[in-house]
Design a protein around this motif. Structure first.
Motif, short mmCIF file in Angstrom:
data_model
loop_
_atom_site.label_atom_id
_atom_site.label_comp_id
_atom_site.label_asym_id
_atom_site.label_seq_id
_atom_site.Cartn_x
_atom_site.Cartn_y
_atom_site.Cartn_z
N GLU A 281 24.37 20.10 10.17
CA GLU A 281 25.73 19.55 10.24
C GLU A 281 26.04 18.69 9.02
O GLU A 281 27.12 18.79 8.41
N LYS A 282 25.10 17.85 8.60
CA LYS A 282 25.31 17.01 7.42
C LYS A 282 25.38 17.86 6.15
O LYS A 282 26.19 17.57 5.24
N LEU A 284 26.43 20.96 5.87
CA LEU A 284 27.71 21.67 5.83
C LEU A 284 28.84 20.74 5.39
O LEU A 284 29.74 21.16 4.65
N ARG A 285 28.82 19.51 5.83
CA ARG A 285 29.87 18.57 5.43
C ARG A 285 29.78 18.23 3.94
O ARG A 285 30.78 17.87 3.32
N ASP A 288 31.63 21.46 -0.70
CA ASP A 288 33.00 21.14 -1.10
C ASP A 288 34.03 22.11 -0.51
O ASP A 288 35.05 21.69 0.02
N GLU A 290 35.50 24.18 2.03
CA GLU A 290 35.48 24.43 3.48
C GLU A 290 35.81 25.88 3.80
O GLU A 290 35.21 26.49 4.69
N TYR A 319 30.41 20.92 16.51
CA TYR A 319 31.19 20.65 15.30
C TYR A 319 31.76 21.92 14.66
O TYR A 319 32.61 21.82 13.77
N ARG A 324 39.31 21.04 13.94
CA ARG A 324 39.48 19.60 13.75
C ARG A 324 40.91 19.21 14.11
O ARG A 324 41.87 19.56 13.43
N ASP A 329 35.61 15.23 15.45
CA ASP A 329 34.92 15.22 14.15
C ASP A 329 34.45 16.62 13.79
O ASP A 329 33.33 16.78 13.26
N ILE A 331 34.14 20.29 11.82
CA ILE A 331 33.97 20.58 10.40
C ILE A 331 35.17 21.33 9.83
O ILE A 331 35.63 21.04 8.72
N SER A 333 39.09 22.73 9.65
CA SER A 333 40.47 22.39 10.00
C SER A 333 41.06 23.47 10.89
O SER A 333 40.49 24.56 11.06
#
Length: 579
Positions: A281-282, A284-285, A288, A290, A319, A324, A329, A331, A333
């Motif tokens: 998860e970290k 993927l965030r 840059d 998405e 996530y 979103r 929270d 990942i 939109s």
């Protein structure tokens, strides 16, 4: 043969030809499912069964038949997927997954990361053929690379593939004029390492795709220089392997690492999977782009192995399975989720796996707005109605929760269907507070109502509150009850006006005395129409064959049924013998 002809009748071939080569033509097509009624988009290759070239006559297979045979045998996520093939008349047909030639997409803008990931996928497929299957592709070029609808690069053009024991300088010379090809450095054909031919082809293809790249990454320039040395320096070619290319820093981007791990997930151990999903998860965030993540990794992130992994269910799915919105929270939109993730969820929702279905039901109500109304009504709703009939109580419970959440979206008439009626009434008291009315005011109201008594109606007063419905009232008041109540009310007002000048009592504050039921004057209104006797024609009619005369005499028996027979002596058959 009959099966092949019937299969051809279920295929609708597009009129537009995508590619025409020396041995076949490439078309878009649709295969209609006869049983399920669904249709599948495919890419169709059509070629002649007779090829005049001596090389192919010796092979005893046409180029398209060999292409079909090889992709059926050698399966890999980065090799074009075989679907079906058949013959009809003098032609051979091969259907594969829906793909487009990479050459058609080069003109469009490909991001540096897409090119990097695509080259890595092709290199992994080549390494698989050499390290696992001991075969050489012999035709690596831009023309042999396909791109599927999700943007993944696939290796095709496998008609020149051969085992190591058949790969020799003579084979290379005979196929050189058809292979999409780059010149092999002198002496490369006779090298002992059979992978050199594909190594040279890959390096030449990579330079073609990166020559106009705007990627400022230093590792990209280093990779280009590395490939140039392979093509120009035979000594460098001799010491370079496919694994050296895979280990180059150009392919060590975090995005490539995640993609590679998800592709090879079945081969990983449980500790490796656990560590990967806890940090995914970290990672993927931190990426840059998405949209690129959703487009290239979306299908892998919602694959079966990910959905069933316990660590992924706790650390990743919350996530990526919802868009979103608001304070969550997630990942992706809403627009990215609707474009890339929702179609994949819609495609796997009909899978009859209880664990997969339960994972989807956990998040489906939160992304209803990412599907069209038709998708919800005709694709998702029928599957939910199937789910409530399962023997798994937990699955049925989750399905019913999802159906309940679907009612506000589609309406109860769509979700429940069938005959419905209003079975419950609203028994809440009127929200408007009733204003207190004193006795004098009530008397004034009654006197004003007496003026209109001849009409039998009571004028409406806007400041009087509406009588609230009693709590717990069941059923609805019919029109006949309302009319009857109006008539009784009119009768009551007429009783007040029997004497001329009579007025309603004004002492409204005096408590009302309840009458005994014997004192009530109950009037039954006569029926205007005679009652119809529906059984009149069913009354029995008894007719006698003889007439009897009766005569009432004084002192005779008091019975009304006593009969005197004037012909008493002439009757026969009724003597004592009969008794």
């Amino acid at each position: 043969m009959g099966n092949e002809q019937s299969q051809m009748s279920d295929v609708e071939v597009d009129d537009t030809v995508t590619v025409v080569s020396d041995f076949w033509s490439q078309h878009g097509a649709t295969i209609n499912g006869s049983e399920s009624g669904s249709s599948v988009r495919v890419t169709l290759f059509a070629g002649e069964l007779l090829v005049e070239e001596p090389f192919w006559r010796d092979q005893q297979l046409t180029p398209l038949e060999k292409f079909s045979k090889n992709i059926k045998i050698y399966r890999h996520p980065s090799i074009v997927k075989y679907i079906t093939s058949w013959q009809k008349s003098s032609k051979y047909y091969l259907a594969v997954e829906e793909v487009s030639p990479l050459a058609h997409l080069i003109q469009s803008h490909l991001s540096p990361m897409e090119v990097c990931l695509g080259l890595y996928s092709i290199l992994k497929a080549i390494d698989f053929l050499h390290s696992k299957a001991s075969v050489s592709h012999n035709n690596v070029s831009v023309a042999s690379i396909m791109v599927n609808k999700e943007g993944n690069w696939k290796l095709g053009g496998m008609e020149y593939l051969c085992p190591y024991n058949q790969l020799n300088p003579d084979y290379v010379r005979k196929t050189e004029k058809w292979r999409g090809g780059h010149k092999i450095p002198d002496g490369a054909e006779s090298l002992k390492d059979k992978s050199k031919l594909d190594l040279v082809g890959f390096c030449a293809t990579a330079l073609d795709l990166l020559k106009n790249s705007s990627d400022p990454n230093a590792s990209r320039e280093s990779f280009q220089n590395y490939c140039t040395k392979v093509l120009e320096d035979p000594n460098h070619l001799q010491t370079t392997t496919l694994q050296n290319l895979l280990d180059h820093p150009y392919f060590k981007h975090p995005f490539i690492t995640i993609h590679s791990f998800l592709i090879e997930l079945p081969l990983k151990s449980d500790p490796e999977k656990s560590e990967f999903f806890k940090n995914l998860e970290k990672e993927l965030r931190a990426l840059d782009d998405e949209e690129l993540v959703a487009g290239q990794l979306g299908g892998l992130l919602v694959s079966r192995l990910v959905l069933l992994n316990q660590d992924a269910q706790e650390c990743v799915l919350p996530y990526i399975m919802v868009p979103r919105k608001g304070t969550n929270d997630a990942i992706f939109s809403l627009e990215v989720f609707k474009t890339y993730i929702a179609p994949k969820l819609l495609r796997i929702f009909p899978v009859r796996d209880a664990q997969i279905r339960r994972r989807l039901l956990d998040y489906l109500p939160q992304c209803f707005d990412c599907f069209s109304r038709d998708d919800l009504q005709f694709k998702i709703l029928p599957e939910l109605l199937v789910g409530i009939k399962d023997l798994d109580d937990e699955l049925v419970c989750a399905t019913l929760h999802t159906l309940a959440a679907l009612v506000p979206v589609l309406g109860a008439h769509v979700v429940i269907s069938g005959e419905r009626a209003k079975l419950f009434n609203d028994g809440r008291p009127n929200s408007r507070a009733a204003a207190p009315i004193n006795g004098a005011e009530l008397g004034q109201v009654l006197r004003s109502a007496d003026v209109e008594g001849a009409k039998g109606t009571l004028g409406e007063r806007p400041d009087l509150p509406e009588r609230p419905r009693p709590d717990g009232e069941e059923g609805e008041t019919s029109t006949e009850d309302v009319e009857q109540s109006g008539e009784e009310s009119a009768d009551n007002w007429e009783d007040w006006g029997e004497g001329e000048g009579a007025a309603p009592p004004t002492d409204v504050n005096r408590p009302k005395r309840f009458l005994d039921i014997t004192e009530l004057d109950i009037k039954a209104q006569p029926s205007e129409e005679p009652e119809v006797d529906f059984f009149a024609d069913m009354e029995p009619e008894i007719r006698s064959s003889r007439k009897f005369l009766t005569e009432k005499t004084v002192g005779s028996s008091s019975s009304m049924f006593s009969v005197k027979n004037e012909h008493q002596g002439d009757e026969e058959g009724w003597d004592d013998d009969w008794a």
